[in-house]
Structures are given as C-alpha cells and as structure tokens.
Design a protein around this motif. Structure first.
Motif, PDB file in Angstrom:
ATOM      1  N   UNK A   1      -2.711 -19.075 -53.877  1.00 11.86           N
ATOM      2  CA  UNK A   1      -3.279 -17.841 -53.339  1.00 11.86           C
ATOM      3  C   UNK A   1      -4.713 -17.588 -53.788  1.00 11.86           C
TER       4      UNK A   1
ATOM      5  N   UNK B   1      -7.072 -19.378 -53.211  1.00  9.94           N
ATOM      6  CA  UNK B   1      -7.987 -19.894 -52.196  1.00  9.94           C
ATOM      7  C   UNK B   1      -7.978 -19.070 -50.910  1.00  9.94           C
ATOM      8  N   UNK B   2      -7.397 -17.878 -50.985  1.00  7.35           N
ATOM      9  CA  UNK B   2      -7.416 -16.953 -49.868  1.00  7.35           C
ATOM     10  C   UNK B   2      -8.862 -16.717 -49.412  1.00  7.35           C
TER      11      UNK B   2
ATOM     12  N   UNK C   1      -7.074 -13.954 -36.054  1.00  4.03           N
ATOM     13  CA  UNK C   1      -5.913 -14.145 -36.931  1.00  4.03           C
ATOM     14  C   UNK C   1      -6.252 -14.232 -38.423  1.00  4.03           C
ATOM     15  N   UNK C   2      -7.164 -15.140 -38.835  1.00  7.15           N
ATOM     16  CA  UNK C   2      -7.418 -15.244 -40.281  1.00  7.15           C
ATOM     17  C   UNK C   2      -7.988 -13.955 -40.865  1.00  7.15           C
TER      18      UNK C   2
ATOM     19  N   UNK D   1      -7.218 -10.966 -39.803  1.00 11.97           N
ATOM     20  CA  UNK D   1      -6.039 -10.098 -39.940  1.00 11.97           C
ATOM     21  C   UNK D   1      -5.323 -10.404 -41.246  1.00 11.97           C
ATOM     22  N   UNK D   2      -5.164 -11.714 -41.505  1.00  9.36           N
ATOM     23  CA  UNK D   2      -4.438 -12.106 -42.708  1.00  9.36           C
ATOM     24  C   UNK D   2      -5.182 -11.663 -43.967  1.00  9.36           C
ATOM     25  N   UNK D   3      -6.514 -11.603 -43.871  1.00 12.46           N
ATOM     26  CA  UNK D   3      -7.307 -11.173 -45.022  1.00 12.46           C
ATOM     27  C   UNK D   3      -7.373  -9.653 -45.119  1.00 12.46           C
ATOM     28  N   UNK D   4      -6.766  -8.980 -44.129  1.00 12.27           N
ATOM     29  CA  UNK D   4      -6.725  -7.526 -44.188  1.00 12.27           C
ATOM     30  C   UNK D   4      -8.044  -6.850 -43.874  1.00 12.27           C
TER      31      UNK D   4
END
Ligand code: ATP
Ligand code: MG
Lengths: 260, 259
Positions: B81, B83-84, B108-109, B111-114
């Motif tokens: 995690x 390397x988020x 998408x990415x 979104x995943x990173x908020x």
C-alpha cells in the motif's frame, strides 16, 4: 467477455434479448395458430376435456382476479428476500474462504432437495400459511441467486483484478469498483431464472392451505371439475410470466448497454 | 508524488510451483541491477524469459522467491500500500473495464485515490484530450478500436502522474503505424513528465527508440547485457541491433565486446 466467441453458440432468444425491439411476428403467428387449432379441437371433444375459447373467456371474467395480485405479491416479496439473502451470503462466502468451505456443501444440499419435499416440510413445520409459502419460495430461489452471484464473483478476470490492484485499492474498493459490477450480468440472469421458477413454484406452494392466490383458485376449479377455469388460470399465469420476462429483458438491455 | 527513488534488484529469483504435481518453472534465474530515478529503460528478451514476471514483481503482484526488489528502499510486495498513487502500468491488453466509458475508465485510479469528483473529471478529460480522444469520452470500450483503447489505457496510467511507469508489450499487437505512434507518445509523455519508465518489448526498434538503457534478458530470466545507449561503443543502429540479436540467439553475452 469476448463477444466474438459467443456469437456462434448463441441461441436465437439470447440474440433477440439484446436486439432493439422488433414486433415478434413469428411468435404471434405461432400462438395464433395454436389457439385456432385449440378451438377446432374443442368442437370435436367434450368441453370438460378441451373447452373452447368462448368458455375459457367466460370463466376468466368470473375469476377472483385479486388472487393474481396476491400471488404476485408473494412472488415479488419472496424474490426480494431471496435476493438479499443470496447476495449477502455470496459476499460473505466470497470474502472468507472458510465460510465458503462450510457453506458450499450446505447450499448444495439445499438445492438437491425436491420442491415437493420443501412443501411437505413447510406444512409439517409451520402453521402460518403465508410463512409456509414464503419459506418454500425462498429456500428454492435464494440458492440460485447465491450460486450464480458467487460463481460470477469468482470468475472475475485475473487481468482486470491485477490492473486494479496495481493502483492499490482498498478491499471495499476492489469489490465495489470491479467485482460487483462484473457480477451484474449474472445477477440479471438469475433474476430471470428465479422469476419463472418462483411463478411456477408459488402455485404449488399455494395448493397447501392457502385460501387466496392462483394456486388456491386452481384447487377450487379442480374441485368444481371446471376445466375451463383451470385453463383460464393457466392462461393468466403464462401471460404474467411472459410479461415479467419481457420487462426484465428491457431492464437488462438498459443496464447492459456497455456490452458489444 | 515526485520520485519513487531508485530501483534495486539484487539476487532476484522467481520460481513458479505449478499446482497439481507439475514441475516447477524457473521464470527468473538471477537478476542484479539498479535503475536510477528518471531512467528510461527498455527490457528486451525472447518469449518466456520472465519479462512479465519481473514487471509483476515490480508492480507488487508477485512475490520474489529469493533475493529482493526495492523501489526507494521499499519492497512492492511487502509494502504494497505504500505505492498507492506512485506507480502505474500499461499491459499488453488494454484491460479497460467494459462497463465504464472511456472517461470513467481514466477516472478510475483517481477514484481509488479518493480525489474529489470534479478534479477526477477535469484531469481525466485533460489526459483523454492529450491523447486525441476528446470526442470519445462517452464511448464504451467495445465501441473503440484497439489502438484507441490502448490510448485510453495510457491516459489511465498517466492520469495519476506516477513516479514509476511500466509498460508490458503495450503496443506490440497493434499495426505498425499505430504502434509506432503510441510508442512515441508514451516515450514523449514519460520524458516530459519526468517519470522513471520501464518498457518491456520484444521489438528491438521499440527498445532503441526509448533512447536510454536496454536490458537484454536471456532465458530463463538472467541479464545478458546492460546497454547504455550513450556509452555503447557501437554508433550505428544496425550494428547495435545485430549485437542484441546475436545475444538473444545464443542466449549468452557477447564473447568480445564490440570495438
Ligand atoms: N502465474 C504463473 N504460474 C506458473 N508459471 C508462470 C506464471 N507466470 C509465468 N509463468 C512461467 O514463467 C515463465 C516466464 O513467463 P513470463 O510471462 O514472465 O515471460 P515473458 O518474458 O513475459 O514472455 P512473453 O514475451 O511471451 O510475454 C514462463 O515459462 C511461464 O510459463
Ligand atoms: Mg510477457
């Protein structure tokens, strides 16, 4: 999900389910031919074996049509409960391997029991009629939702999973952004399967003890030796099933626009 | 995030134990090298020499059997995690989510990173625009050509401005013109954004185009040559290509270094 692989093996129905709406000429012609043949046979056979359409429609008008609503309410209610239970359990089994290992055989067992046995158990175990019917429907439909959803979740492509994981999602994100959306087509299919299953099972379940609903209507018709009433009810059931399937197919088309 | 740090590969070995009684497969025999931050590296090698396996280890999807891979001192598998938002990969297939439009795939990415929704949309649009796909943001993947889909995948990788950018034969299966154009785009973008970039390929042209360093992998997974294009004694592209081809064919380093 490679469309070019599917096309060759697709059934006509599957292809039509995704095609834009077209008047189903062949279906209408076929059904009309059957109806005409039926009418002709009824001229030569006594009405307590094959009643003509005149008699059937007369019976249709005399039927307590609120039974239709009662039966539909039972089906929809049981399907919603089955769906929530089935999907909930599928998620639990997906999230935890031990849970899956314990639950799989139990679900298999449930699915192996014939419907008639469930109905007898329901009668022996429960007093309240509505609960008996709901029990039978849920015990038959929930495993279908569960197994279809779980298999679809497990079948999510490793490539897509790796792609998503390279961005370091949380467990919840992996589920909501990938696994769940990938499962939607299977969920829609299991709704279709379960809808026709439930409509066929509910009438049998209503044979035992209910004093409302189409199943009860059928019992009454049989006791009165009214073949035309039995046919009228059957007609109603078939029409309901066709309509429900048509509606679900439309919904599916809407939701699965992204498919080639 | 600026700079993931240097990549240290020391004594790396990867063995796949096939389940079901099959024999174990040595995908990577032994690898030792270092990639500095900001390097542009191409990895070439014959099929099955462990290029994808190496990349998957870098991404953190596979765990080394022996030895160690560290990026800025952290291991991608162990410190997953950490390397988020740091690294992004482009794969051989576009790996787009078929139920999302081009724009939503690029978002998408983020979104995943908020990230905030308006920021997601703005940045995703900007990257689609940069890759010439502004008109197609609402198209679903099945409505796009292979080359367009791969450009969406590129936008999805670049949108998080990763410090480390990985590409695994990302352009190989497209026609030559499209593949050359995409490759150039990839290299230009990686260079202007200052990312460390690693490009796996089995096409020597692609590797030479990268213009940095070429790692030649032998089978199974061992380094035959570490070529710095700026200091390699060959001056002609044809000569360089000949050297690499000879190494790949004999699966051994050159006996005498080129004069
Ligand atoms: N998940 C896996 N399980 C078992 N064996 C694997 C796995 N992944 C790769 N291998 C094996 O490891 C070896 C190296 O595979 P890898 O995909 O890394 O090669 P590659 O250099 O990327 O080849 P290509 O150029 O064809 O993509 C192959 O022999 C392959 O069969
Ligand atoms: Mg590969």
């Amino acid at each position: 999900m490679r469309p070019e692989e599917a096309i060759g093996s697709e059934t006509v129905e599957a292809r039509e389910a995704r095609a834009p709406f077209r008047f189903p000429r062949e279906m209408v012609v076929g059904l009309l031919a059957l109806a005409v043949a039926w009418e002709i046979v009824s001229w030569f056979v006594p009405p307590f074996i094959v009643p003509g359409w005149g008699r059937i429609f007369k019976s249709l008008l005399g039927l307590p049509l609120d039974f239709v609503l009662v039966t539909l309410a039972r089906v929809v209610g049981a399907l919603v409960v089955s769906f929530v239970l089935g999907l909930g359990l599928a998620v639990a089994m997906y999230a935890s391997t031990p849970v899956e290992r314990y639950a799989r055989p139990l679900v298999r067992l449930l699915m192996a029991v014939p419907v008639v046995c469930w109905i007898l158990f329901a009668v022996l175990w429960f007093k309240w009629v509505e609960f008996r019917i709901a029990f039978v429907l849920v015990v038959v439909c929930a495993p279908v939702f569960l197994v279809d959803a779980l298999d679809a979740m497990k079948g999510v492509s490793k490539d897509l999973r790796d792609m998503l994981r390279s961005f370091r999602p949380t467990r919840v994100q992996l589920f909501t952004k990938l696994v769940l959306p990938a499962t939607v087509p299977a969920i829609l299919t299991s709704w279709k399967i379960n809808l026709s299953l439930a409509i066929r099972v509910v009438t049998i379940a209503e044979l035992v003890g209910a004093v409302t609903g189409i199943g009860y209507g059928l019992v009454v018709a049989q006791e009165l030796f009214s073949v035309s009433e039995v046919f009228a009810w059957t007609l109603i059931l078939v029409v309901i099933l066709f309509l429900a399937e048509a509606v679900l197919t439309r919904v599916e088309e809407r939701i699965l626009r992204w498919r080639a | 995030m600026k700079g993931a740090g240097a990549i240290d590969v020391a004594g790396l070995r990867k063995v796949f134990r096939h389940t079901g009684g099959g024999e174990a497969v040595v995908a990577i025999e032994r690898l030792d090298f270092t990639i500095r931050q900001g390097d542009m590296v191409a990895i070439v090698g014959q099929t099955g020499c462990g290029k994808s396996t190496f990349l998957n280890i870098l991404i953190g999807l596979e765990r080394p059997t022996e030895g160690r891979v560290a990026i800025g001192g952290r291991t991608p598998y162990g410190d997953f995690d950490h390397f988020r938002g740091t690294l992004a990969a482009v794969f051989q297939q576009d790996r787009l989510l078929p139920w999302r439009t081009a724009l939503d795939n690029v978002r998408l990415p983020l979104e995943l990173l908020g990230r905030a929704p308006d920021e997601q949309a703005r940045r995703a649009r900007a990257w689609l625009d940069r890759l010439g796909l502004a008109r197609f943001e609402r198209a679903y993947p099945h409505e796009l050509s292979g080359g367009m889909r791969q450009r969406v995948a590129l936008a999805r990788a670049f949108v998080i401005e990763p410090a480390l950018l990985l590409a695994d034969e990302a352009f190989g299966h497209l026609d030559e013109v499209t593949s050359a154009a995409l490759r150039t785009t990839f290299i230009d973008l990686a260079r202007t954004e200052g990312h460390t970039a690693i490009l796996v390929t089995h096409q020597l042209e692609e590797a030479i185009d990268m213009g940095g360093r070429i790692l030649v992998f032998g089978r199974p997974g061992a380094l035959l040559a570490d070529i710095d294009l700026h200091s390699w004694p060959r001056t002609s592209v044809a000569g360089l290509r000949g050297d690499i081809q000879r190494m790949l064919q004999s699966n051994a380093p050159l006996k005498e270094p080129p004069a």
